[in-house]
Design a protein around this motif. Structure first.
Motif, PDB file in Angstrom:
ATOM      1  N   VAL A 146      -8.565  10.134  -6.987  1.00 58.90           N
ATOM      2  CA  VAL A 146      -9.198   9.127  -6.487  1.00 58.90           C
ATOM      3  C   VAL A 146      -8.579   7.883  -5.782  1.00 58.90           C
ATOM      4  N   LEU A 147      -9.152   7.393  -4.637  1.00 61.74           N
ATOM      5  CA  LEU A 147      -8.706   6.258  -4.157  1.00 61.74           C
ATOM      6  C   LEU A 147      -9.658   5.420  -3.928  1.00 61.74           C
ATOM      7  N   LEU A 155      -6.375   3.555   7.202  1.00 62.74           N
ATOM      8  CA  LEU A 155      -4.958   3.392   6.908  1.00 62.74           C
ATOM      9  C   LEU A 155      -4.552   3.718   5.381  1.00 62.74           C
ATOM     10  N   ALA A 156      -5.422   3.262   4.494  1.00 62.21           N
ATOM     11  CA  ALA A 156      -5.259   3.738   3.092  1.00 62.21           C
ATOM     12  C   ALA A 156      -5.267   5.174   3.016  1.00 62.21           C
ATOM     13  N   ILE A 157      -6.329   5.778   3.500  1.00 61.86           N
ATOM     14  CA  ILE A 157      -6.348   7.184   3.432  1.00 61.86           C
ATOM     15  C   ILE A 157      -5.056   7.815   4.085  1.00 61.86           C
ATOM     16  N   LYS A 158      -4.636   7.504   5.358  1.00 57.58           N
ATOM     17  CA  LYS A 158      -3.280   8.233   5.676  1.00 57.58           C
ATOM     18  C   LYS A 158      -2.158   7.851   4.701  1.00 57.58           C
ATOM     19  N   TRP A 159      -2.174   6.972   3.925  1.00 57.57           N
ATOM     20  CA  TRP A 159      -1.032   6.760   3.045  1.00 57.57           C
ATOM     21  C   TRP A 159      -1.481   7.817   1.788  1.00 57.57           C
ATOM     22  N   ALA A 160      -2.615   7.865   1.387  1.00 58.69           N
ATOM     23  CA  ALA A 160      -3.008   8.979   0.108  1.00 58.69           C
ATOM     24  C   ALA A 160      -2.825  10.204   0.462  1.00 58.69           C
TER      25      ALA A 160
END
Length: 308
Positions: free
Chosen positions: A107-108, A155-160
């Motif tokens: 979960v993010l 951007l956050a999802i690409k990291w996750a």
């Protein structure tokens, strides 16, 4: 659905919505984003979940040319596993979801635009005692505000998805209020890019002309009075109204609505469900006010087990 509301005449055409989504991806792919996983997870000695102490953590995202913002990373203990992305309501909270992690999902939580931090809301980002994301969307004709909000999410999802615990092409979105509406926008944006399902609880940004006609959340329309071209303001709202993205949602969609929800009336959410082209579940709870509910969390758990 009644499309006779005058404001719909200003909404963008489907091909213009497609181009707007493409521009969001173009912006996100052009930005270098440095990331720092923080040692603080928000738990204290007096209140906390001990068995996840060393796994859950705040994540600081620092995109070039944009304000820093935060996420809250909650990985499974044994992966790889699907990714569930939670987006916040308009109050800009940060949430944790150990119940979903215990079911076997990463979960993010993402708090775009830096509105919420590990130390609480950043009040310096407010204007007129509220968060300006909607006003910025209107005044910029859809080029700022929620466009930047959604870029932050990408951007956050690409990291996750780069984390070892995550299965790359199994991403689902959920949230309440603004988080519900933006979960559907992200479902549209991630069309054919790994989206599995969406769960939208009493979603904001859904059939805004109808909500306005019902006299709900009138303060959200005040920014329209400050723009020179009110038609252009409604066009900007059209880009972020989930109605404009309904045909792009090719994944299962869970919707909830509350009979006592005076902010986002059930009628507007029901009209949206009637337009969905594929699998969906519309759930009406007569007693519910506008809040994240036990009912939604129960439905969400089943929904992601079926489709995520």
């Amino acid at each position: 659905m009644d499309r006779n509301y005058e404001e719909f005449k200003n909404y963008p055409k489907p091909e213009e919505v497609d181009k707007w989504v493409e521009s969001i991806w173009k912006m996100a792919n052009s930005i270098i984003c440095n990331v720092e996983v923080l040692s603080d997870n928000g738990f204290s000695f007096s209140l906390g979940i001990r068995h996840v102490k060393n796994e859950f953590s705040y994540v600081k995202f620092m995109p070039e040319g944009m304000d820093e913002f935060y996420g809250y990373w909650q990985p499974v203990m044994s992966g790889p596993a699907p990714l569930l992305v939670h987006t916040p309501g308009y109050s800009a909270e940060i949430s944790t979801h150990p119940e979903l992690v215990s079911l076997g999902y990463n979960v993010l939580h993402i708090s775009p635009l830096g509105y919420a931090t590990p130390n609480g809301p950043d009040e310096t980002k407010k204007r007129d005692n509220t968060w300006p994301v909607l006003a910025d969307t209107i005044s910029s004709h859809g080029e700022k505000g929620y466009k930047q909000w959604l870029v932050n999410c990408i951007l956050a999802i690409k990291w996750a998805v780069e984390q070892t615990e995550v299965i790359e092409n199994r991403i689902s979105f959920f949230g309440t209020s603004q988080g519900g509406g933006c979960s559907m926008l992200l479902g549209s944006i991630f069309k054919d890019k790994g989206v599995r399902c969406v769960a939208a609880d009493e979603p904001f940004l859904t059939n805004l002309p109808m909500i306005k006609s019902l006299g709900s959340i009138t303060y959200n329309y005040e920014p329209l009075s400050s723009v020179d071209n009110i038609e252009g303001g409604w066009r900007a709202l059209g880009f972020v109204d989930t109605i404009s993205h309904v045909k792009r949602l090719n994944c299962p969609v869970l919707l909830t609505a509350g009979g006592n929800d005076i902010l986002f009336p059930a009628e507007a959410i029901k009209t949206f469900s009637e337009l969905l082209p594929g699998t969906f579940s519309y759930n009406y709870f007569d007693h519910l006010e506008h809040r994240c509910s036990r009912e939604f969390i129960t439905l969400l758990s089943s929904w992601v087990r079926m489709y995520a």
